[in-house]
Structure formats: C-alpha cells, structure tokens
Design a protein around this motif. Structure first.
Motif: not given
Length: 176
Positions: A132-136, A141-163
């Motif tokens: 139902p949603g996604f989170r970056l 401080e740097t604007g660097r992407l730390l993670a990209n995640e897909a979220l469930d209905d409770a806004a908890k990550p169900i898939r994470s890609v960490a950099y």
C-alpha cells in the motif's frame, strides 16, 4: 547454515549499466545530461511519461506522481549530478500523496528522514507485491539514499533495499 550475504561481494559486470526512467533505460553518460533544475527535470519526465503512456506495445498505466516516485527510487541510487539530485528531490516534494514522515531508523540502523508515497487508486498495479505504500530513507545531511522500502498496511517494511555505500572505483575490491 552460513549466511551467503555475510561477506562483502563485488560484481564485475562486463556490460553497460543502465538506469530506469519509466520504460526507458539511460546510460551513465545520459544520466549526467539530465536537467539540473526542477522545471527542466519536470519537463523531461513529463515528456517521457507521455511517451510511455502512449506506447502502443506496452502502455504505462501509472499516474505521473508514481512515475516520478519510481524514477526517484532508481535514480537516487545511481550516479546523479548534485544538481539533478536536488531537482529530483524538489520535484518529489511537489507530488500529491507524498509525505515527509519524519525521523526513522533504516534497516541498517542508520537514522534518516522518511519520505513516504502511498499508492493511489488505480496505481496499485505498480507494486507487484501489492504494497500500500513505499518509503525512501534519506540522510538529511547529505541527501544520500539510505534505503528504499515497500510498506504494509501498518507502515511496516515488507521489502527493504539498503544502501550501505555507493560510489565508483577504478579497481575491484576497492571501497567507494
């Protein structure tokens, strides 16, 4: 059983690396030529969105806000120029459905700011896992992407890609 991901890995791809904007793939040289202003980048992404939506073979069926979001997920993990990175963040901030959700801890324990995009009605096809949603997660401080995640209905990550680290080196095994 040993974790196969416990040791650092290096991939030596003997092919050009491509980054996605919609259905198009851009080379690193093409990324370097993307506009560095919000207005210029918006114009370029709208042009590409129209072309993808009008593709007779495989028309894209997501609205422009999710198009910008999916572009940001891919490009922010790549070698953007500082101007294009800043323009992309500004363009993201203008999209409906986007929320800056405040401070979060990413999957590797680093603190960042969460930028959340919910899927709009009709755009849920975009998420193969029907999230139902996604989170970056972004380092403020740097604007660097730390993670990209897909979220469930409770806004908890169900898939994470960490950099953990991003960058370019001249030799295999060197850290960026």
């Amino acid at each position: 059983m040993d974790d196969p991901h416990a040791e650092p890995r290096v991939n030596d791809y003997d092919m050009p690396i491509r980054f996605m904007i919609g259905q198009g793939r851009l080379s690193i040289d093409e990324l370097a030529k993307l506009p560095t202003t919000e207005a210029g980048l918006d114009k370029e992404l709208r042009r590409r969105h129209r072309a993808d939506a009008d593709d007779p073979e495989s028309p894209l069926r997501v609205g422009y806000p999710l198009y910008v979001w999916s572009t940001a997920q891919d490009l922010l993990a790549g070698p953007l120029t500082p101007g294009t990175r800043a323009a992309l963040y500004r363009l993201l901030a203008d999209q409906p459905g986007l929320t800056v959700a405040g401070k979060v801890t990413g999957p590797l324990g680093r603190h960042g700011v969460a930028i959340v995009m919910g899927t709009a009605e009709g755009d849920s096809e975009y998420a193969p896992d029907r999230a139902p949603g996604f989170r970056l997660v972004v380092d403020p401080e740097t604007g660097r992407l730390l993670a990209n995640e897909a979220l469930d209905d409770a806004a908890k990550p169900i898939r994470s890609v960490a950099y953990e680290a991003m960058g370019w080196t001249d030799a295999l095994g060197e850290r960026p």
